[in-house]
Every structure is written in structure tokens, then in C-alpha cells.
Design a protein around this motif. Structure first.
Motif, PDB file in Angstrom:
ATOM      1  N   LYS A 285      12.956   1.475  43.727  1.00  0.00           N
ATOM      2  CA  LYS A 285      13.472   0.169  43.327  1.00  0.00           C
ATOM      3  C   LYS A 285      14.176  -0.492  44.502  1.00  0.00           C
ATOM      4  O   LYS A 285      13.962  -1.672  44.801  1.00  0.00           O
ATOM      5  CB  LYS A 285      14.424   0.336  42.142  1.00  0.00           C
ATOM      6  CG  LYS A 285      14.752  -0.973  41.418  1.00  0.00           C
ATOM      7  CD  LYS A 285      16.037  -1.601  41.873  1.00  0.00           C
ATOM      8  CE  LYS A 285      16.376  -2.824  41.046  1.00  0.00           C
ATOM      9  NZ  LYS A 285      17.616  -3.493  41.459  1.00  0.00           N
ATOM     10  N   ASN A 286      15.018   0.259  45.208  1.00  0.00           N
ATOM     11  CA  ASN A 286      15.712  -0.302  46.367  1.00  0.00           C
ATOM     12  C   ASN A 286      14.734  -0.653  47.479  1.00  0.00           C
ATOM     13  O   ASN A 286      14.865  -1.686  48.141  1.00  0.00           O
ATOM     14  CB  ASN A 286      16.764   0.681  46.883  1.00  0.00           C
ATOM     15  CG  ASN A 286      18.062   0.613  46.088  1.00  0.00           C
ATOM     16  OD1 ASN A 286      18.197  -0.210  45.188  1.00  0.00           O
ATOM     17  ND2 ASN A 286      19.019   1.464  46.421  1.00  0.00           N
ATOM     18  N   SER A 287      13.751   0.196  47.690  1.00  0.00           N
ATOM     19  CA  SER A 287      12.763  -0.064  48.734  1.00  0.00           C
ATOM     20  C   SER A 287      11.965  -1.325  48.428  1.00  0.00           C
ATOM     21  O   SER A 287      11.782  -2.189  49.293  1.00  0.00           O
ATOM     22  CB  SER A 287      11.818   1.138  48.868  1.00  0.00           C
ATOM     23  OG  SER A 287      10.753   0.859  49.745  1.00  0.00           O
ATOM     24  N   SER A 288      11.501  -1.458  47.190  1.00  0.00           N
ATOM     25  CA  SER A 288      10.722  -2.625  46.810  1.00  0.00           C
ATOM     26  C   SER A 288      11.552  -3.894  46.915  1.00  0.00           C
ATOM     27  O   SER A 288      11.049  -4.944  47.334  1.00  0.00           O
ATOM     28  CB  SER A 288      10.211  -2.462  45.379  1.00  0.00           C
ATOM     29  OG  SER A 288       9.456  -3.579  44.991  1.00  0.00           O
ATOM     30  N   THR A 289      12.827  -3.813  46.542  1.00  0.00           N
ATOM     31  CA  THR A 289      13.711  -4.972  46.651  1.00  0.00           C
ATOM     32  C   THR A 289      13.808  -5.442  48.092  1.00  0.00           C
ATOM     33  O   THR A 289      13.683  -6.632  48.392  1.00  0.00           O
ATOM     34  CB  THR A 289      15.118  -4.622  46.130  1.00  0.00           C
ATOM     35  OG1 THR A 289      15.031  -4.340  44.725  1.00  0.00           O
ATOM     36  CG2 THR A 289      16.079  -5.766  46.336  1.00  0.00           C
ATOM     37  N   TRP A 290      14.002  -4.510  49.001  1.00  0.00           N
ATOM     38  CA  TRP A 290      14.135  -4.865  50.414  1.00  0.00           C
ATOM     39  C   TRP A 290      12.849  -5.491  50.935  1.00  0.00           C
ATOM     40  O   TRP A 290      12.874  -6.509  51.647  1.00  0.00           O
ATOM     41  CB  TRP A 290      14.479  -3.627  51.244  1.00  0.00           C
ATOM     42  CG  TRP A 290      14.721  -3.951  52.682  1.00  0.00           C
ATOM     43  CD1 TRP A 290      15.882  -4.377  53.249  1.00  0.00           C
ATOM     44  CD2 TRP A 290      13.748  -3.882  53.744  1.00  0.00           C
ATOM     45  NE1 TRP A 290      15.703  -4.592  54.590  1.00  0.00           N
ATOM     46  CE2 TRP A 290      14.408  -4.303  54.928  1.00  0.00           C
ATOM     47  CE3 TRP A 290      12.407  -3.521  53.804  1.00  0.00           C
ATOM     48  CZ2 TRP A 290      13.757  -4.360  56.159  1.00  0.00           C
ATOM     49  CZ3 TRP A 290      11.751  -3.586  55.026  1.00  0.00           C
ATOM     50  CH2 TRP A 290      12.427  -3.999  56.183  1.00  0.00           C
TER      51      TRP A 290
ATOM     52  N   HIS B 100       5.520   1.772  51.705  1.00  0.00           N
ATOM     53  CA  HIS B 100       6.061   1.765  50.342  1.00  0.00           C
ATOM     54  C   HIS B 100       4.953   2.058  49.338  1.00  0.00           C
ATOM     55  O   HIS B 100       5.111   2.896  48.438  1.00  0.00           O
ATOM     56  CB  HIS B 100       6.699   0.410  50.064  1.00  0.00           C
ATOM     57  CG  HIS B 100       7.190   0.233  48.662  1.00  0.00           C
ATOM     58  ND1 HIS B 100       8.392   0.735  48.225  1.00  0.00           N
ATOM     59  CD2 HIS B 100       6.630  -0.386  47.583  1.00  0.00           C
ATOM     60  CE1 HIS B 100       8.557   0.432  46.938  1.00  0.00           C
ATOM     61  NE2 HIS B 100       7.507  -0.241  46.535  1.00  0.00           N
ATOM     62  N   GLY B 101       3.813   1.375  49.477  1.00  0.00           N
ATOM     63  CA  GLY B 101       2.700   1.601  48.563  1.00  0.00           C
ATOM     64  C   GLY B 101       2.178   3.023  48.614  1.00  0.00           C
ATOM     65  O   GLY B 101       1.884   3.629  47.579  1.00  0.00           O
ATOM     66  N   LEU B 102       2.062   3.574  49.820  1.00  0.00           N
ATOM     67  CA  LEU B 102       1.579   4.952  49.957  1.00  0.00           C
ATOM     68  C   LEU B 102       2.575   5.947  49.369  1.00  0.00           C
ATOM     69  O   LEU B 102       2.175   6.962  48.788  1.00  0.00           O
ATOM     70  CB  LEU B 102       1.332   5.268  51.437  1.00  0.00           C
ATOM     71  CG  LEU B 102       0.132   4.547  52.077  1.00  0.00           C
ATOM     72  CD1 LEU B 102       0.095   4.816  53.574  1.00  0.00           C
ATOM     73  CD2 LEU B 102      -1.175   4.975  51.422  1.00  0.00           C
ATOM     74  N   THR B 103       3.870   5.653  49.508  1.00  0.00           N
ATOM     75  CA  THR B 103       4.898   6.542  48.953  1.00  0.00           C
ATOM     76  C   THR B 103       4.823   6.552  47.428  1.00  0.00           C
ATOM     77  O   THR B 103       5.007   7.593  46.791  1.00  0.00           O
ATOM     78  CB  THR B 103       6.295   6.125  49.419  1.00  0.00           C
ATOM     79  OG1 THR B 103       6.335   6.128  50.846  1.00  0.00           O
ATOM     80  CG2 THR B 103       7.355   7.090  48.897  1.00  0.00           C
ATOM     81  N   ILE B 104       4.542   5.395  46.846  1.00  0.00           N
ATOM     82  CA  ILE B 104       4.371   5.324  45.397  1.00  0.00           C
ATOM     83  C   ILE B 104       3.205   6.201  44.956  1.00  0.00           C
ATOM     84  O   ILE B 104       3.306   6.979  43.995  1.00  0.00           O
ATOM     85  CB  ILE B 104       4.143   3.864  44.947  1.00  0.00           C
ATOM     86  CG1 ILE B 104       5.430   3.062  45.105  1.00  0.00           C
ATOM     87  CG2 ILE B 104       3.656   3.814  43.498  1.00  0.00           C
ATOM     88  CD1 ILE B 104       5.249   1.584  44.810  1.00  0.00           C
TER      89      ILE B 104
END
Length: 401
Positions: free
Chosen positions: A326-331, A301-305
Motif C-alpha cells: 500500500k505504501n509502495s503503490s501510494t509513492w 512494484h508490479g513484479l513484487t506483487i
């Protein structure tokens, strides 16, 4: 300046590290829960206040904002270095809130020069708190149905109506608010105004949540006043501005900092509560596997950001990809909360009392409070609709914000 390494960035990293070593008080280093405490009713004192003042003066709380308004004036690559060095030293960014994550970036894009000069510097210094007046009892996912009325009262705007789920309204100094200025049109009859919360026409009622706190509020406006120059953008042009602000909000919610204290912290806590085997690993094979999976997903997730930021160098504004993040971070955040409760066992289910540490009590409240992440800021279903329409190009079958 190049974005990916090089002597200039190495030199800047050394500069940032030296400044932080000289300015971050020793007493606050390692206090990872401080940011959460000061996001609510608590106000920083002592060394925490000193750290906030120093960061406000430096402008590194909002590192990429223009220096003309007190920001750091840094490139995206330099801002990443600042954040990395803040994490390395065990500190936190004390300049926070909706003014930083939502309103400030929007005003920088749509505000007049006078509005920027008036509102941006106090946000940079962390002097004022902002709240968001969007949702209403009859206008949630269908936000454009809002009915809070704003009328021209000659030398000012007169506002009447109700907002709900107004996060932090009981502590806020100002509210950025969507209001109806034309009842004959839906989207084209909405304006974006700024409302001083310290006036008789504003009443705030906190809503107590299952997690035991009250970050959300009902907010009532009764002949509340907004000055004529407190309207951002043109009359009846607020829907475009409001949507852009939501993109900034979702971009913030999709950031890696929202996933908590970090993947390494989860593994270390597991070793402390569950124990280790003869190889120093978490002494539960199944839990070890799930912690590793969480760490991989959080890292991805961090690398995708970072990749999305690099690919958007020519366009500084958030895009529909913020819905994905947003959905990824929520999960990821909810997975972390579930793991922490499981790792702590019965110690992760405490509500009060000396038998539980502060971090254990925060874990259960974070676990309960985190359930709302799939709803506020645009529900998970709304984000999926945005992704399907604006990224995948699928037929538009439902309305979305």
C-alpha cells in the motif's frame, strides 16, 4: 494447473484473447479513463454498459471468485492472463468498487451461505454499489474507539451514530459497517453489519474536496434498520472481520492498477509535450532520467506483487505485506501524478475551460486527489507501525488498526 507457463496456460491465453476480441466493443478500446468515470456518479451507457453486462455474465470481473456465486472460477495464473489480455486490447475491468475489492472477498470468507448467495452475485454483475462505514469523527486511526451504536430491537437491529469519510456513500446501495454492540469492551464490543442505504434512517452529506469532487461523505444513522441476518459473523465478533477487510482494502490499494494508466503512458506523454531529441528520446535529460526511474520503480512494484501472490499460494488471505505494498503503490502513484503535472506544464494546471483537454483536467485533479492516498485506507504511519510490528518483529510501542 501449473502457475508458470505451460501448454495449458498458453491454450487459456488463446481462449481469453479470442473471447475478448469478440466481446470488447471497438468503441471503448483505448478509453483508459472510463474506469475512473464510472467509479463516481457516472453510470455506463451504450457500449460501456454492454461491456459491463458481458463481463458480469462471464464472471471475469472477479476471475478467481467461485463459479457457484457467478465468479470466473479461475486460478490466480489464469486471472493474471485475463488482466494482461484486457490491458493488451485496450479495455478495462468494468466490474469495480468496494464490493469487489473489499466486501466481497471478506464475505466469501466469513459470510453464511445465505449471505453469499444473496450478496455475491449482484457484486459479480456490478449491479449494486457498496460503501464502507468505518471511520467516525472521534475514531480514525484508533478505529476501535468507534461509538455508532447497534441495539437489538427484537426482530431487527437499530443503528444510531455517525460515520465520516464514507467514500461513495451518496451512490451506494449498501454499507458494510462496524458498530458498537457492547459498550463495556473496546475491540470485543464491535460487530459487523450490513445496512441498506435506501431507507429513511440514513442521511448522506458529501464533503467537497480540494480536487473539486466529493467522493467522501458524512453519513448519519438515525434509528436505521438492519435485519437480523445482516450481521456478518458473531455478535461482538466484528473486529476480526473488520481487520481482515482492511487487509483486502490495502491489498487493492497496493495493486499495480492503482498507479494509473501505466509507466509507458508517462513516457509517451512526455515525448508529446516536451518533444524528442534526434534519437527519439524525451528531449530533457533530467526529466528522461526521472521518468526512467519511475518506470523502474513501477515495474519493480508490479513484479513484487506477482512474487507475493506466488509465495502465498497456500494462503489466499491477505497478510501484513499488504501494508508494504500500500505504501509502495501510494509513492508510485504520487510520483506519476507529479511527473504528469510537470510534463504538461501550464496545461497541467487547468481547472476548467476549452483551453484544456479532458486528460489535462483529470491530471490536475488526480494530482490533488492523490495526496489523500497517504491517509485513507490506513495512514502511511499506521502502515509503518504494522510493518515494524508484524513483519520486522519490533517492539509494539503504538496502537494500530
Amino acid at each position: 494447473m501449473a502457475d508458470f507457463g505451460g501448454a495449458e496456460l498458453d491454450a487459456f491465453r488463446a481462449e481469453a484473447r479470442d473471447w475478448l476480441e469478440a466481446n470488447v466493443p471497438q468503441s471503448i478500446r483505448g478509453d483508459t479513463a472510463a474506469a475512473m468515470r464510472f467509479a463516481g456518479a457516472d453510470k455506463p451507457t451504450g457500449d460501456h454498459l454492454l461491456w459491463k453486462q458481458r463481463m458480469g455474465e462471464k464472471g471475469w470481473g472477479v476471475p478467481t471468485w467461485p463459479k457457484a456465486y457467478g465468479g470466473g472460477g479461475l486460478s490466480a495464473a489464469q486471472a493474471r492472463i485475463v488482466n494482461q489480455e484486457i490491458d493488451r486490447i485496450g479495455a478495462y475491468n468494468p466490474i469495480m468498487g468496494m464490493g469487489v475489492s473489499m466486501f466481497g472477498p471478506t464475505l466469501l470468507e466469513y459470510g453464511t451461505e445465505e449471505q453469499k448467495q444473496r450478496h455475491i452475485p449482484p457484486i459479480v454483475r456490478g449491479e449494486l454499489r457498496w460503501c464502507q462505514g468505518y471511520s467516525e469523527p472521534g475514531a480514525g486511526s484508533d478505529l476501535a474507539s468507534l461509538q455508532t451504536k447497534c441495539e437489538d430491537a427484537g426482530d431487527h437491529w437499530k443503528i444510531n451514530g455517525q460515520k465520516i469519510w464514507t467514500s461513495g456513500a451518496q451512490w451506494a446501495d449498501w454499507c458494510f459497517c462496524l458498530v458498537r454492540t457492547d459498550t463495556s469492551k473496546k475491540h470485543e464490543g464491535i460487530s459487523f453489519v450490513l445496512i441498506n442505504m435506501h431507507q429513511p434512517g440514513v442521511e448522506v452529506r458529501p464533503i467537497r474536496l480540494i480536487a473539486g469532487n466529493s467522493p467522501f461523505c458524512e453519513t448519519f444513522f438515525t434509528d436505521a434498520r438492519a435485519e437480523k441476518d445482516d450481521m456478518v459473523g458473531p455478535l461482538n465478533g466484528g473486529w476480526t472481520i473488520g481487520k481482515r477487510l482492511l487487509q483486502h482494502e490495502r491489498a487493492g490499494q497496493g495493486g499495480s492498477r492503482l498507479t494509473g494508466g501505466g509507466p509507458k503512458e508517462v513516457a509517451e506523454l512526455a515525448k508529446r509535450y516536451v518533444g524528442v531529441d534526434d534519437k527519439g528520446r524525451i528531449d530533457d535529460t533530467d526529466l528522461r532520467m526521472r521518468v526512467a526511474r519511475y518506470q523502474i520503480d513501477a515495474r519493480a512494484h508490479g513484479l513484487t506483487i506477482e512474487r507475493a501472490r506466488a509465495e502465498a499460494k497456500g494462503n489466499s488471505s491477505p497478510s501484513a505485506t499488504t501494508s508494504v505494498m500500500k505504501n509502495s503503490s501510494t509513492w508510485i502513484g504520487q510520483t506519476r501524478a507529479e511527473l504528469l503535472i510537470e510534463i504538461m506544464g501550464h496545461q497541467g494546471l487547468g481547472w476548467e475551460g476549452d483551453a484544456f483537454s479532458e486528460s489535462e483536467l483529470e491530471a490536475v485533479r488526480g494530482w490533488l486527489g492523490g495526496k489523500a492516498w497517504t491517509i485513507f485506507g490506513g495512514s502511511q504511519e499506521i502502515q509503518n507501525n504494522i510493518v515494524s510490528k508484524r513483519i520486522l518483529g519490533l517492539p509494539d510501542t503504538t496502537a494500530s488498526s
